[in-house]
Design a protein around this motif. Structure first.
Motif, PDB file in Angstrom:
ATOM      1  N   UNK A   1      43.192  48.289  45.745  1.00 54.85           N
ATOM      2  CA  UNK A   1      42.286  49.433  45.758  1.00 54.85           C
ATOM      3  C   UNK A   1      43.073  50.717  45.961  1.00 54.85           C
TER       4      UNK A   1
ATOM      5  N   UNK B   1      41.157  52.144  40.997  1.00 50.88           N
ATOM      6  CA  UNK B   1      40.182  51.116  41.347  1.00 50.88           C
ATOM      7  C   UNK B   1      39.655  51.482  42.728  1.00 50.88           C
ATOM      8  N   UNK B   2      38.373  51.643  42.833  1.00 52.98           N
ATOM      9  CA  UNK B   2      37.785  52.025  44.119  1.00 52.98           C
ATOM     10  C   UNK B   2      36.869  50.902  44.573  1.00 52.98           C
ATOM     11  N   UNK B   3      37.090  50.442  45.795  1.00 55.22           N
ATOM     12  CA  UNK B   3      36.218  49.410  46.346  1.00 55.22           C
ATOM     13  C   UNK B   3      35.077  50.079  47.102  1.00 55.22           C
TER      14      UNK B   3
ATOM     15  N   UNK C   1      27.838  57.335  36.097  1.00 54.87           N
ATOM     16  CA  UNK C   1      28.998  57.675  36.921  1.00 54.87           C
ATOM     17  C   UNK C   1      30.176  56.827  36.464  1.00 54.87           C
ATOM     18  N   UNK C   2      31.390  57.207  36.843  1.00 54.82           N
ATOM     19  CA  UNK C   2      32.569  56.498  36.323  1.00 54.82           C
ATOM     20  C   UNK C   2      32.597  55.047  36.777  1.00 54.82           C
ATOM     21  N   UNK C   3      33.233  54.196  35.958  1.00 59.19           N
ATOM     22  CA  UNK C   3      33.221  52.752  36.202  1.00 59.19           C
ATOM     23  C   UNK C   3      34.339  52.277  37.102  1.00 59.19           C
ATOM     24  N   UNK C   4      34.956  53.221  37.790  1.00 59.61           N
ATOM     25  CA  UNK C   4      36.086  52.817  38.626  1.00 59.61           C
ATOM     26  C   UNK C   4      35.645  52.110  39.905  1.00 59.61           C
ATOM     27  N   UNK C   5      34.373  52.252  40.258  1.00 53.90           N
ATOM     28  CA  UNK C   5      33.893  51.725  41.525  1.00 53.90           C
ATOM     29  C   UNK C   5      33.489  50.263  41.356  1.00 53.90           C
ATOM     30  N   UNK C   6      33.925  49.419  42.318  1.00 57.77           N
ATOM     31  CA  UNK C   6      33.524  48.004  42.311  1.00 57.77           C
ATOM     32  C   UNK C   6      32.840  47.738  43.638  1.00 57.77           C
ATOM     33  N   UNK C   7      31.633  47.187  43.590  1.00 59.45           N
ATOM     34  CA  UNK C   7      30.844  47.108  44.814  1.00 59.45           C
ATOM     35  C   UNK C   7      30.753  45.703  45.368  1.00 59.45           C
TER      36      UNK C   7
ATOM     37  N   UNK D   1      43.573  55.371  35.960  1.00 59.16           N
ATOM     38  CA  UNK D   1      42.194  54.969  36.278  1.00 59.16           C
ATOM     39  C   UNK D   1      42.206  54.200  37.584  1.00 59.16           C
TER      40      UNK D   1
END
Lengths: 1103, 139, 289
Positions: free
Chosen positions: B58, B6-8, B30-36, B4
């Motif tokens: 990331x 981690x996408x910033x 949408x998938x929860x991998x994105x952190x904004x 999984x």
């Protein structure tokens, strides 16, 4: 730095967050983070109790940082900032984590959502530790307001603000305010007449002391920020002085140009000089001028072809000839022999065929002769100096004409017995009858020009001695060039110019049966045609180049061919065969595809040399300089020769020239002489290009080729010199003139100037720019109607009597094109009408949205139809009836009782293919009646398409100028669709009316008043807060590289020359941070978005 | 367990962050991998953030701004575009796969588009695997 | 010289021989190399699809798998084959499980469908690759004065794979003008000819055909041109029935567009299969042949 003490608050938001994110776990997690003193979980943090939790904790636990994990900061950051501020700490010590819109609402996996929420909270906690206290700035608010758009929304907003005592600039792009509402007939549901309720407001706007009405203007540029905007407004050229115009409308009556009237949706015409409508505010005329028509730009002599054609189309022949005579004399001559470069440039040529501009000019000249010409002069002499013109050909006469109009005394000296030059002695009568030349010359003489024939001038200095102050030499190129081949000295070889001169002087010349003419210009062809008339049966023109290249005009060649004259192209004459002192033939060689043929002989009794003209070097020109080619040398702009005060133009300077080019040279000479004698600069202003109109809309033009000018039958031409082209009669001339597309719209015929008693018309003004300063801006740019032509099956523009809603409004309106009588295109009253809903709306292919007002206005149309045509069958094809509004449902009921046929089913197709006798000559609406489950074919006389509302044409541009965003459907984006429909994301800019989304008049007015209230509230506060999150340059770290200077879109960064560092103006800075990331020395701090803060957030979110 | 990532995501306040919020209010999934992380303008993004992010955990970095021509601050997104072009060239030299760093444009009305971009990027990073933070062959 | 894999379709061997023969002839004249697909099978057309969707797609997919091997675009003159093959391609592209199942079936005969082949209609390939201008430049007998009613049919305007405007198709008109003839405008140009429903509902379809023929004739057409074998057959073969039912005397030859182009290119009659047309076209085409 003080010890950081952070309070963290995790919101449940009811079940919005809590149902997906385990807020308890997140709270526990938060409690364990560095510097977190307290972590709490509550159902609704934004509520009063929620906020009080924070405030109490700040006081009791001495918190100095707060984090709230809840909805989007775009939603509630201001709320919580206020709360912390109330509790005594700087509002920038707050950070929000978005665990709703960007977490609980979008993720399905609860574990991952909870982990993510934890990460977002950690990020916020780490970031907030680095927050600094910042101060907001207060700036004053300029009390003026700019309202963009003068429809009902703009009018309402402007009146509210003006009545509130503040100044409004109301900018409207049309010549009058009123927008679409002014076009409506009656308004639903009360059926009051739109104009009646609107015009009082319009009048008030026009007279209100606080409203500066800037009509026929557009906002071009806006800079600044809330409370302090600077706007540049383009004031388009009206060509009418608003302070003098009384709105009498006399100019509109005399204007000869008619184009589609936009106010009547193209159902009627208006003139180029027009007043937008009967109730225009301001009630001032405006002249629609798009530039200069191509025909005018093409004419070497600057004749205003557009104007005289427009006048002819209205039967104003006298005025048309006056327009010609403003520029040139010799209309009758030029109207027969000109090579008409204007016709090549005519935009109509791209549709079918260019206008017969030359023949129309001939028509008005002939018309004057027919009805009897009034005496032309004499013109008042206002100048002392006398000018001599040598040569009475077109160049000389044109020069004299312009000079006498300018008040100079002119004498024209002509060597020959009669005046006219090649016009008389070169061009045969069947092309240019002598009486035409006589008439034109008489006209010039009546004006006061003295023409001395039989006077050869040999000495120019002598003229100066006699008292002439300037001389124009226009002696032409009357010497025939030599063939340069053996045999040309024989008596039976005639130089063309001599031949024609003798014929035109009435002498008789005998020619044999076979005549060969060498050459390809108009003179060659005319000589050939003369030879035919003298009895030669076998006439051949030998031309060295191809048919495509022959310089003679197409009509000349065509008529010659009709007369049986043969053309041998690509053929050179090598020798004239002479036997026993008589010419017997011409030896020629032809060339085809690069191959030369063998030499052959064309039998001939006479040969005519028409290879070209040269200048005769005489005594007259002994002091003057000549070019290598043998022509007089002059300055190309001023036409001055090497002798001061002596100017020259025409064929003596340029060799063989078309008449109009000689005329243009004569005019240039007159201009030069005038400047010379007045002591003015000789060159200034002579290079200006006329702005040629480039875009001409030809969509609605139906092809119609040129009218046919009757010509003398070939059998009747044989033994005489009667004119071959017979001209137009009046109806034919008007018919041809009506084909004009009116490219530039206004033709500058100047009839309006004459008609205006108030002297309000000024044709040479330019558009201006006005700069204003305002504190807030209200955008009210309205809507436009969807164009249903793209919906092929509905047949709009393919069938007559398929109308759009607005077209029907105009038809039904008592001040419309038919005075309110509803008729078909053929003038008959319709016996049945179908109204189709949702054209372009609720449609995947065009607009998905519902345009909201169409159901209601469709009902209105049904009612109007029933009122005007009680016997008519009215069908209303709907999908759903949307009648939500005060009195709307009742209106719907009323219409049902009026006997309108409601069919629930969208119209599928309109066709005119009849399948039964009842359908013959009708428009058939093919639809499905879903309530009775049958397909139906409704034969009707008229179809009305209730079209969608779209954002107006100028909206996109205004959006760019103001930097306001649009929604996906193209309408402007409001700050919040429910709670703030009049603000935009940009502080200080508000929107109202249909530009925000389709709506009816009551809602528009309400929204406009709301926007006005917002603007007034800002003004009454007198100041506005500017966010403290701007950027600063740390002087000690700045190296003075200036990379940042050009990056700022607000020009907030300047370079301090003394300190040699860059500086940011905090008032102009909007905190975007572009300079911060560009600085190589890390010398710029982006307050509230520092590198440290952002990196802390990034690390926290990835932990 | 499958990887999984981690996408910033660094989003500009005006267009892309609003678009992301719109995806939320429209309940797009949408998938929860994105952190904004929010910035005011995509022009604020220093390329260093991206590289540091990759170092800090990331597996992919997504920068979103306003569509060209629509930047709230007129031209910030053009600066972001220029910087990203240069960064991509540098990243290529360093052996970082092209798909790990992405610059795209999302308007305030494009909730759907935002969700699609997140799905697409998440899938791509999943295929690429974790970012080799501890050096790999090239160091 | 552009090369294509050529899928003739079953009608090319039966009711649409004219289409096949003329297509091959004009392709040669216009510089298109048509290599017939080896061992091709019936695409399945509408009947199979109404029996079993998976089988129908597999049957079509076999052709696609074979065509993929050649590496060239797959071109067919028959509108129905075009739609059937395109549908199969698109369905497999959108549903990977379907593609997997089909590939299972294909594997049994040693084939695999990867999804790389492009399916194109011959007419579209003509217009896009060869272009109308090239056709005009090669015309030897411009069909000046011939009034042609272009009848596009329904397949070329289908929403997914079609390339022309469904309510006002003009691609065929462009070809008619390119060979020098006059394309006659008539309102019914986009109406249905009955299609394969003529087998089950002859009466209804005869009525539809009558409306079409009547409209074309009323607007001055001397002949009708169409790209589709089914439309051609309906309007041609059933014209006599229309005449007897409605007491009319239509005598409108119905040509394949490839036949029309062939005449203009100066090709001989036997190369265009004109003898296969039921309503005799010789009178109308006499001055051009």
């Amino acid at each position: 730095m003080d010890e950081v003490r952070i309070g963290v608050y995790i919101c449940d938001c009811g079940t919005n967050i809590a149902a997906t994110v385990d807020t308890k776990k997140v709270t526990e997690f938060a409690q364990g983070l560095d510097s977190v003193v307290v972590a709490r979980n509550y159902k609704y943090m934004c509520s009063d109790p929620g906020q009080n939790l924070i405030k109490d904790d700040i006081k009791e636990k001495k918190l100095n940082r707060v984090v709230v994990a809840a909805c989007s900061p775009r939603m509630h950051e201001p709320t919580f900032r206020r709360a912390v501020q109330d509790a005594g700490i700087n509002k920038y010590y707050f950070q929000m984590a978005n665990i709703r819109e960007q977490c609980s609402w979008v993720h399905e996996n609860k574990e991952m959502a909870t982990e993510k929420a934890k990460a977002l909270v950690e990020a916020a906690v780490r970031r907030v530790a680095y927050h600094e206290s910042l101060q907001t700035r207060e700036v004053p608010v300029n009390p003026n307001v700019l309202v963009v758009g003068g429809g009902i929304a703009g009018i309402q907003a402007a009146l509210e603000i003006a009545d509130g005592g503040k100044k409004v600039y109301l900018v409207e792009k049309d010549p009058s305010i009123g927008g679409h509402m002014a076009m409506f007939d009656k308004t639903f549901p009360t059926l009051d007449c739109a104009a009646c309720i609107l015009t009082p407001k319009m009048t008030t706007v026009g007279q209100h002391p606080n409203i500066d009405l800037l009509s026929y203007s557009e906002v071009e540029e806006v800079s600044g920020f809330v409370g302090n905007f600077k706007a540049k407004i383009k004031r388009k050229a009206r060509y009418v002085d608003e302070t003098k115009c009384t709105g009498c409308g006399e100019c509109t009556k005399v204007c000869p140009v008619h184009v589609d009237n936009e106010f009547d949706m193209g159902l009627s015409q208006r003139s180029a000089a027009y007043i937008q409508s009967a109730y225009a505010v301001p009630n001032k005329a405006v002249i629609d001028k798009k530039g200069v028509s191509p025909c005018r730009v093409a004419c070497p002599a600057g004749v205003n072809a557009h104007a005289y054609i427009a006048l002819i189309s209205q039967g104003k022949f006298k005025e048309a000839l006056e327009v010609v005579r403003k520029s040139i004399p010799l209309a009758g001559v030029v109207g027969r022999v000109c090579y008409h470069p204007c016709e090549t440039e005519c935009e109509r040529a791209t549709v079918d065929e260019g206008l017969m501009i030359r023949d129309l000019k001939r028509f008005v000249a002939d018309y004057e002769m027919k009805i009897g010409r009034e005496k032309a002069g004499p013109v008042e002499i206002t100048k002392d100096d006398r000018v001599a013109v040598i040569g009475s050909g077109p160049a000389g006469l044109a020069c004299a004409f312009d000079l006498i109009k300018n008040g100079y005394r002119v004498t024209v000296f002509e060597k020959a017995e009669k005046a006219g030059g090649l016009m008389r002695y070169g061009i045969p009568n069947f092309k240019l009858p002598e009486n035409i030349v006589d008439n034109e010359i008489e006209c010039i003489q009546e004006m006061g020009v003295e023409i001395k024939t039989g006077s050869e001038i040999n000495d120019i200095p002598d003229l100066f001695n006699k008292g002439y102050k300037a001389v124009f030499l226009a002696t032409g190129a009357g010497k025939n060039k030599e063939l340069g081949i053996p045999g040309e000295e024989n008596d039976n070889v005639f130089p063309a110019l001599d031949f024609l001169k003798k014929i035109n002087s009435g002498e008789k010349i005998a020619v044999g049966n076979k005549v060969v003419i060498i050459g390809g210009g108009n003179i060659a062809v005319e000589a050939a045609r003369v030879a035919w008339r003298l009895g030669a049966n076998d006439v051949t023109i030998v031309y060295k180049k191809s048919e495509a290249e022959i310089p003679a005009s197409d009509s000349e060649v065509e008529e010659a061919e009709q007369e049986g004259i043969k053309f041998k192209y690509d053929t050179t004459a090598d020798e004239i065969v002479v036997r026993d002192g008589k010419v017997t033939g011409v030896k020629c060689v032809s060339e085809a595809k690069g191959q030369k043929s063998d030499q052959f002989v064309i039998d001939a009794d006479n040969v005519i040399n028409a290879v070209g003209q040269a200048v005769e070097k005489t005594e007259l020109s002994k002091e003057l300089a000549f070019t290598d080619l043998g022509y007089l040398e002059v300055d190309p702009v001023t036409l001055e020769t090497n002798v001061s005060g002596v100017f020259a133009g025409g064929e003596v300077v340029a060799g063989q020239l078309d008449v109009i080019a000689s005329v243009a040279a004569g005019k240039a000479g007159a201009e030069s002489i005038d400047r010379y004698l007045s002591g003015n600069d000789m060159r200034e202003g002579r290079f200006e290009q006329m702005p040629r109109v480039t875009k001409v809309n030809k969509d609605k033009v139906k092809t119609k080729t040129r009218v046919v000018m009757s010509k003398l039958e070939t059998s009747k031409r044989n033994d005489n010199f009667d004119e071959v082209e017979l001209g137009f009669d009046e109806s034919l001339a008007i018919e041809e003139a009506k084909r004009c597309l009116n490219c530039a719209v206004c033709s500058e015929c100047m009839l309006c100037v004459k008609a205006c008693e108030a002297e309000a018309i000024v044709h040479d003004v330019k558009e201006q720019t006005l700069e204003v300063e305002v504190g807030s801006i209200i955008v009210a740019t309205g809507m436009k109607q969807f164009d249903p032509e793209v919906m092929y099956t509905y047949g709009y523009n393919r069938f007559d009597d398929v109308l759009t809603g607005l077209e029907f409004e105009r038809l039904s309106n008592a001040s419309g094109p038919t005075d309110g009588v509803v008729v078909k295109k053929n003038g008959e009253k319709p016996k049945s009408v179908a109204i189709l809903h949702c054209v372009g709306s609720r449609d995947e292919n065009y607009h998905k949205y519902c345009s909201r007002v169409c159901c209601m206005y469709s009902l209105k149309y049904a009612h109007l139809l029933k009122e005007k045509l009680p016997e008519a069958d009215v069908y209303q094809l709907y999908i759903d009836m949307r009648c939500a509004g005060s009195g709307y449902e009742e209106f719907y009921l009323r219409l049902q009782e009026e006997g309108v046929n409601f069919i629930r089913g969208r119209g599928a197709e309109i066709t005119n293919t009849a399948e039964t006798p009842e359908e013959k000559d009708k428009l058939i609406v093919h639809c499905e009646d879903t309530l009775i489950r049958k397909k139906r074919r409704l034969p009707v006389d008229m179809v009305i398409l209730s079209c969608a509302l779209e954002p107006s044409d100028g909206a996109e541009q205004i959006g760019r100028v103001l930097s306001i965003s649009k929604k996906a459907d193209g309408f402007f984006l409001e700050k919040h669709p429910k709670l703030d429909p009049v603000s935009t994301m940009t502080d200080g800019i508000f929107i109202a009316g249909c530009c925000q989304g389709p709506k009816d008049i009551p809602d528009t007015v309400a929204q406009a008043s709301a926007a006005a209230a917002r603007a007034l509230a800002m003004i009454s506060n007198n100041k506005v807060e500017i966010d403290g999150a701007t950027s600063e340059i740390i002087e000690e770290l700045c190296s003075g590289c200036r990379i940042c200077n050009n990056l700022c879109p607000y020009s907030a960064i300047t370079f301090n020359e003394t300190k040699k560092v860059s500086e940011i103006n905090p008032v102009l800075c909007k905190g975007c941070g572009v300079c911060v990331s560009a600085c190589p020395s890390d010398a710029i701090t982006g307050n509230h978005f520092t590198n440290k803060q952002i990196m802390a957030e990034i690390e926290g979110v990835l932990a | 367990m499958s990887f999984e990532p981690k996408i910033l995501g660094i989003l500009c306040n005006w267009c892309s962050y609003s678009g992301a919020d719109l995806a939320g209010t429209s309940r797009k999934k949408y998938p929860a991998n994105i952190r904004i992380v929010r910035v005011m303008c995509s022009g604020r993004v220093d390329p260093v953030f991206i590289l540091k992010a990759l170092q800090s955990g990331a597996d992919g970095v997504l920068i979103l701004g306003c569509h060209p021509g629509d930047c709230h601050y007129t031209s910030g997104n053009y600066k972001a575009l220029r910087r990203m072009e240069m960064l991509k060239k540098l990243a290529e030299q360093m052996g970082i796969e092209d798909d790990r760093i992405r610059l795209d444009w999302v308007a305030a009305s494009e909730g759907d588009r935002f969700a699609e971009i997140i799905k697409d990027m998440t899938e791509k990073i999943k295929q690429l695997g974790p970012f080799p933070r501890d050096g790999g062959d090239n160091g | 010289m552009k090369s294509y894999t050529y899928f003739p379709g079953c009608s090319s061997e039966a009711t649409a021989v004219g289409l096949d023969v003329s297509s091959r002839s004009i392709a040669e004249a216009l510089g298109m190399e048509l290599k017939e697909l080896e061992d091709w099978n019936c695409c399945g057309s509408t009947p199979y699809g109404s029996l079993d969707e998976l089988e129908a797609i597999a049957v079509a997919a076999r052709n696609l798998a074979l065509a993929e091997k050649t590496g060239l675009d797959l071109v067919t003159p028959c509108s129905s084959c075009f739609v059937t093959l395109s549908k199969a391609r698109v369905h497999m592209m959108e549903k990977p499980q379907l593609k997997a199942k089909v590939n299972q079936a294909l594997a049994a005969v040693g084939l695999e469908y990867k999804g790389t082949v492009k399916v194109r209609l011959l007419i579209e390939a003509l217009m896009s690759d060869i272009t109308a201008e090239t056709i005009t430049s090669k015309v030897k007998k411009p069909l000046k004065g011939l009034k042609v009613a272009p009848y596009t049919g329904c397949q070329e305007v289908r929403p997914r794979f079609g390339f022309d405007h469904p309510e006002n198709p003009i691609a065929l008109d462009t070809i008619v003008e390119a060979v020098g003839a006059d394309a006659v405008p008539y309102p019914s140009k986009s109406k249905c000819c009955g299609g394969s429903a003529v087998i089950a509902e002859e009466g209804l379809c005869i009525e539809l055909m009558y409306k079409l023929l009547d409209d074309a004739a009323k607007n001055g057409a001397e002949c009708i041109v169409t790209p589709c074998p089914l439309c051609q057959m309906n309007l041609d073969a059933y014209q006599a029935k229309v005449n007897s039912k409605y007491n009319t005397n239509f005598n409108l030859p119905v040509l394949f567009v490839t036949q029309l182009i062939g005449v203009a290119l100066g090709l001989k009659q036997d190369k265009l299969g004109l003898k296969k047309n039921i309503v005799n076209p010789n009178k109308v085409l006499a001055k051009y042949l």
